[in-house]
Design a protein around this motif. Structure first.
Motif, mmCIF file in Angstrom:
data_model
loop_
_atom_site.group_PDB
_atom_site.id
_atom_site.type_symbol
_atom_site.label_atom_id
_atom_site.label_comp_id
_atom_site.label_asym_id
_atom_site.label_seq_id
_atom_site.Cartn_x
_atom_site.Cartn_y
_atom_site.Cartn_z
ATOM 1 N N ALA A 376 0.824 -1.204 0.000
ATOM 2 C CA ALA A 376 0.000 0.000 0.000
ATOM 3 C C ALA A 376 0.857 1.253 0.000
ATOM 4 O O ALA A 376 1.933 1.302 0.610
ATOM 5 C CB ALA A 376 -0.925 0.000 1.209
ATOM 6 N N GLY A 377 0.359 2.286 -0.677
ATOM 7 C CA GLY A 377 0.998 3.590 -0.644
ATOM 8 C C GLY A 377 0.322 4.501 0.354
ATOM 9 O O GLY A 377 -0.558 4.081 1.111
ATOM 10 N N ASP A 378 0.735 5.765 0.326
ATOM 11 C CA ASP A 378 0.129 6.732 1.256
ATOM 12 C C ASP A 378 -0.058 8.085 0.581
ATOM 13 O O ASP A 378 0.131 9.123 1.190
ATOM 14 C CB ASP A 378 0.969 6.865 2.529
ATOM 15 C CG ASP A 378 2.391 7.339 2.256
ATOM 16 O OD1 ASP A 378 2.726 7.591 1.075
ATOM 17 O OD2 ASP A 378 3.168 7.463 3.220
ATOM 18 N N GLY A 379 -0.430 8.055 -0.686
ATOM 19 C CA GLY A 379 -0.668 9.305 -1.384
ATOM 20 C C GLY A 379 0.048 9.352 -2.716
ATOM 21 O O GLY A 379 0.688 8.393 -3.148
ATOM 22 N N ALA A 380 -0.053 10.514 -3.368
ATOM 23 C CA ALA A 380 0.492 10.659 -4.715
ATOM 24 C C ALA A 380 2.000 10.452 -4.757
ATOM 25 O O ALA A 380 2.533 9.902 -5.731
ATOM 26 C CB ALA A 380 0.132 12.045 -5.262
ATOM 27 N N ALA A 381 2.714 10.885 -3.724
ATOM 28 C CA ALA A 381 4.165 10.746 -3.721
ATOM 29 C C ALA A 381 4.611 9.301 -3.522
ATOM 30 O O ALA A 381 5.708 8.925 -3.941
ATOM 31 C CB ALA A 381 4.776 11.624 -2.629
ATOM 32 N N HIS A 382 3.755 8.487 -2.883
ATOM 33 C CA HIS A 382 4.077 7.086 -2.628
ATOM 34 C C HIS A 382 2.840 6.246 -2.966
ATOM 35 O O HIS A 382 2.108 5.828 -2.075
ATOM 36 C CB HIS A 382 4.490 6.876 -1.169
ATOM 37 C CG HIS A 382 5.699 7.667 -0.779
ATOM 38 N ND1 HIS A 382 5.605 8.933 -0.236
ATOM 39 C CD2 HIS A 382 7.024 7.375 -0.856
ATOM 40 C CE1 HIS A 382 6.816 9.380 0.011
ATOM 41 N NE2 HIS A 382 7.697 8.478 -0.365
ATOM 42 N N PRO A 383 2.610 5.994 -4.267
ATOM 43 C CA PRO A 383 1.391 5.275 -4.682
ATOM 44 C C PRO A 383 1.455 3.793 -4.347
ATOM 45 O O PRO A 383 2.491 3.262 -3.934
ATOM 46 C CB PRO A 383 1.365 5.500 -6.193
ATOM 47 C CG PRO A 383 2.794 5.690 -6.570
ATOM 48 C CD PRO A 383 3.434 6.402 -5.411
ATOM 49 N N ASP A 384 0.318 3.128 -4.531
ATOM 50 C CA ASP A 384 0.262 1.679 -4.327
ATOM 51 C C ASP A 384 1.224 0.973 -5.282
ATOM 52 O O ASP A 384 1.483 1.426 -6.400
ATOM 53 C CB ASP A 384 -1.153 1.167 -4.577
ATOM 54 C CG ASP A 384 -2.136 1.578 -3.492
ATOM 55 O OD1 ASP A 384 -1.685 2.042 -2.430
ATOM 56 O OD2 ASP A 384 -3.354 1.435 -3.715
ATOM 57 N N ILE A 385 1.724 -0.183 -4.817
ATOM 58 C CA ILE A 385 2.762 -0.917 -5.537
ATOM 59 C C ILE A 385 2.289 -2.326 -5.871
ATOM 60 O O ILE A 385 1.750 -3.038 -5.015
ATOM 61 C CB ILE A 385 4.045 -1.012 -4.680
ATOM 62 C CG1 ILE A 385 4.679 0.377 -4.492
ATOM 63 C CG2 ILE A 385 5.041 -2.002 -5.268
ATOM 64 C CD1 ILE A 385 5.408 0.906 -5.679
ATOM 65 N N LEU A 386 2.494 -2.735 -7.129
ATOM 66 C CA LEU A 386 2.419 -4.138 -7.537
ATOM 67 C C LEU A 386 3.867 -4.617 -7.597
ATOM 68 O O LEU A 386 4.669 -4.095 -8.376
ATOM 69 C CB LEU A 386 1.778 -4.303 -8.914
ATOM 70 C CG LEU A 386 0.349 -3.811 -9.148
ATOM 71 C CD1 LEU A 386 0.323 -2.308 -9.432
ATOM 72 C CD2 LEU A 386 -0.265 -4.555 -10.326
ATOM 73 N N ARG A 387 4.214 -5.613 -6.793
ATOM 74 C CA ARG A 387 5.622 -5.945 -6.576
ATOM 75 C C ARG A 387 5.928 -7.352 -7.093
ATOM 76 O O ARG A 387 5.203 -8.309 -6.790
ATOM 77 C CB ARG A 387 5.924 -5.843 -5.080
ATOM 78 C CG ARG A 387 7.379 -5.677 -4.738
ATOM 79 C CD ARG A 387 7.524 -5.408 -3.255
ATOM 80 N NE ARG A 387 7.106 -6.548 -2.448
ATOM 81 C CZ ARG A 387 7.670 -6.898 -1.291
ATOM 82 N NH1 ARG A 387 8.669 -6.177 -0.799
ATOM 83 N NH2 ARG A 387 7.230 -7.922 -0.613
ATOM 84 N N PHE A 388 7.018 -7.470 -7.851
ATOM 85 C CA PHE A 388 7.387 -8.748 -8.458
ATOM 86 C C PHE A 388 8.870 -9.020 -8.203
ATOM 87 O O PHE A 388 9.740 -8.292 -8.689
ATOM 88 C CB PHE A 388 7.103 -8.727 -9.961
ATOM 89 C CG PHE A 388 5.679 -8.392 -10.295
ATOM 90 C CD1 PHE A 388 4.696 -9.367 -10.244
ATOM 91 C CD2 PHE A 388 5.312 -7.092 -10.625
ATOM 92 C CE1 PHE A 388 3.375 -9.067 -10.526
ATOM 93 C CE2 PHE A 388 3.992 -6.777 -10.914
ATOM 94 C CZ PHE A 388 3.019 -7.761 -10.856
ATOM 95 N N GLY A 389 9.152 -10.075 -7.423
ATOM 96 C CA GLY A 389 10.523 -10.476 -7.152
ATOM 97 C C GLY A 389 11.009 -11.449 -8.217
ATOM 98 O O GLY A 389 10.323 -12.422 -8.546
ATOM 99 N N LEU A 390 12.200 -11.195 -8.753
ATOM 100 C CA LEU A 390 12.750 -12.016 -9.836
ATOM 101 C C LEU A 390 14.024 -12.692 -9.330
ATOM 102 O O LEU A 390 15.120 -12.153 -9.431
ATOM 103 C CB LEU A 390 13.013 -11.144 -11.060
ATOM 104 C CG LEU A 390 11.744 -10.448 -11.579
ATOM 105 C CD1 LEU A 390 12.082 -9.370 -12.593
ATOM 106 C CD2 LEU A 390 10.795 -11.452 -12.190
ATOM 107 N N THR A 391 13.834 -13.863 -8.753
ATOM 108 C CA THR A 391 14.937 -14.597 -8.130
ATOM 109 C C THR A 391 15.639 -15.444 -9.185
ATOM 110 O O THR A 391 15.046 -16.390 -9.712
ATOM 111 C CB THR A 391 14.399 -15.499 -7.005
ATOM 112 O OG1 THR A 391 13.633 -14.709 -6.096
ATOM 113 C CG2 THR A 391 15.550 -16.160 -6.261
#
Length: 428
Positions: A376-391
């Motif tokens: 989760a983000g907390d506003g325009a400066a730190h928006p929500d994230i879809l996160r993908f780890g590439l091991t």
């Protein structure tokens, strides 16, 4: 002339010629799943179940308490620590696997504040990044309240300028958990040292993912976890490293019996062990340490194929491919890139931003067998994230192509708007 976009066939050919492809054979990956969440929980190594079962049925079941000696349980935190040391630029005997990252951070941050108070009592600030992992900030907040310090949080580009004479400790996570952006550990540690400031580094998203050399970087303290890129299993023990010149200056605050100089003398007064041993606390979880030991073996198997340098080359190729495909194939879908393009500033993950529906998009992908996660983000400066780890131990180029294709289909069809994908789970 622009470079042609790689096709699935191109990626399959890259996998066939990948010098690290045999490392994938160490893992049992579920059929029909593209697992891009190793930056939250690594994959189970094939060797782990039998090793843990042997510890359960033979070492515990048959040898019972004798296994503290006969199976080497008592020294296991140090033996596991020595394997971790090989991945983070530390020497044998300088790392111990113990407790959790949060607990270890409390230990080293308390130690750093004790040393700072002795050497520079006028310094009353801990400096950190605003988007540092929350548990690190919570631990720092608690110590600040307890000891009369202030916690100063700044944006990453402002860290260097904020390293002023009032800063006692610089506390950073090497690779940011949200964006995958990597700090220049050597540069910031050197600047901190020049200011008389101690540096504390969290390697949770670095150890086993990117090359780390704590001694060369001039770091003072480091902690990290065992369940992400080290494949130690859920809740695996964490680790702690302290620059040797600091280890004997302070009784770390959780002065339990495993950190005693002679724990089986059972004396009523505490006498700290020398070196990193004093950063242990209570009895350590042997079954979890055994699983972590197997996970480390899966990473160290890369030594025969070029080690962390080879893993890093493949990691950068995978993350670069992911970003290239997202830019080309998902243009116009409102997805931004939070992960730096510059390779020297990039960890082993790709983070996408979106102002609407990020959580639901991730859930729709998971339903299709592409497992990433949401932050989760907390506003325009730190928006929500879809996160993908590439091991790079177990992810291939075709996995990346197929994952982006599945994301394109999710966005093109609008299926993420289905109400079932908006229901929040306890763990996101």
């Amino acid at each position: 002339m622009s470079t042609p976009l790689p096709t699935l066939q191109d990626c399959e050919l890259l996998d066939q010629h990948d010098p690290l492809r045999t490392l994938r054979d160490q893992f049992d990956l579920p059929s029909g799943v593209i697992y891009l969440d190793g930056n939250s929980l690594g994959v189970l190594p094939r060797a782990t179940p039998a090793r843990v079962a042997h510890t359960l049925t033979h070492e515990w079941g048959q040898d019972l308490i004798r296994s503290w000696n006969s199976a080497g349980w008592f020294s296991l935190p140090h033996r596991v620590g020595d394997k971790i040391a090989r991945l983070i630029g530390a020497q044998a005997g300088e790392v111990v696997a113990a407790d959790s990252t949060s607990i270890n951070l409390y230990k080293v941050l308390a130690a750093a504040l004790h040393i700072a108070a002795a050497d520079a009592p006028h310094r009353k600030t801990i400096l950190s990044e605003r988007s540092n992992f929350p548990t690190d900030l919570y631990i720092a907040q608690a110590l600040c309240q307890e000891r009369g310090y202030a916690l100063k949080l700044v944006e990453p580009e402002d860290i260097a300028a904020a390293l002023q004479g009032d800063v006692a400790v610089l506390m950073l996570t090497h690779v940011n958990y949200r964006t995958g952006a990597m700090h220049d550990m050597a540069a910031l540690s050197a600047q901190a040292r020049a200011q008389g400031t101690l540096s504390v580094w969290d390697l949770a998203h670095s150890a086993g993912a990117v090359p780390v050399d704590l001694h060369a970087a001039g770091a003072d303290f480091a902690v990290g976890c065992g369940y992400k890129y080290l494949n130690g299993g859920p809740g695996a023990p964490a680790f702690v490293w302290v620059r040797p010149q600091h280890t004997d200056r302070f009784w770390q605050p959780l002065s339990g019996w495993w950190g005693h100089a002679a724990p089986f003398d059972f004396t009523p007064d505490y006498q700290p062990a020398a070196g990193i041993t004093r950063f242990q606390c209570g009895t350590q979880p042997i079954l979890s340490l055994v699983a972590l030991d197997c996970g480390l073996d899966s990473v160290l198997a890369a030594d025969a194929l070029g080690g962390m340098a080879a893993l890093r080359r493949k990691s950068l190729a995978l993350t670069g491919l992911f970003m290239q495909l997202v830019r080309a194939r998902l243009h116009g879908y409102g997805l931004g890139l939070a992960t730096p393009e510059q390779e020297s500033r990039r960890g082993s993950q790709v983070s996408l931003t979106r102002t609407e529906g990020a959580y639901a998009i991730v859930q729709a992908l998971i339903a299709r067998g592409v497992i990433g996660d949401f932050r989760a983000g907390d506003g325009a400066a730190h928006p929500d994230i879809l996160r993908f780890g590439l091991t790079p131990l177990y992810i291939g180029y075709a996995d990346v192509w197929n994952a982006v294709e599945q994301l394109r289909q999710v966005m093109d069809s609008g299926e993420w708007r289905d109400s079932r994908f908006a229901r929040r789970n306890a763990v996101t």
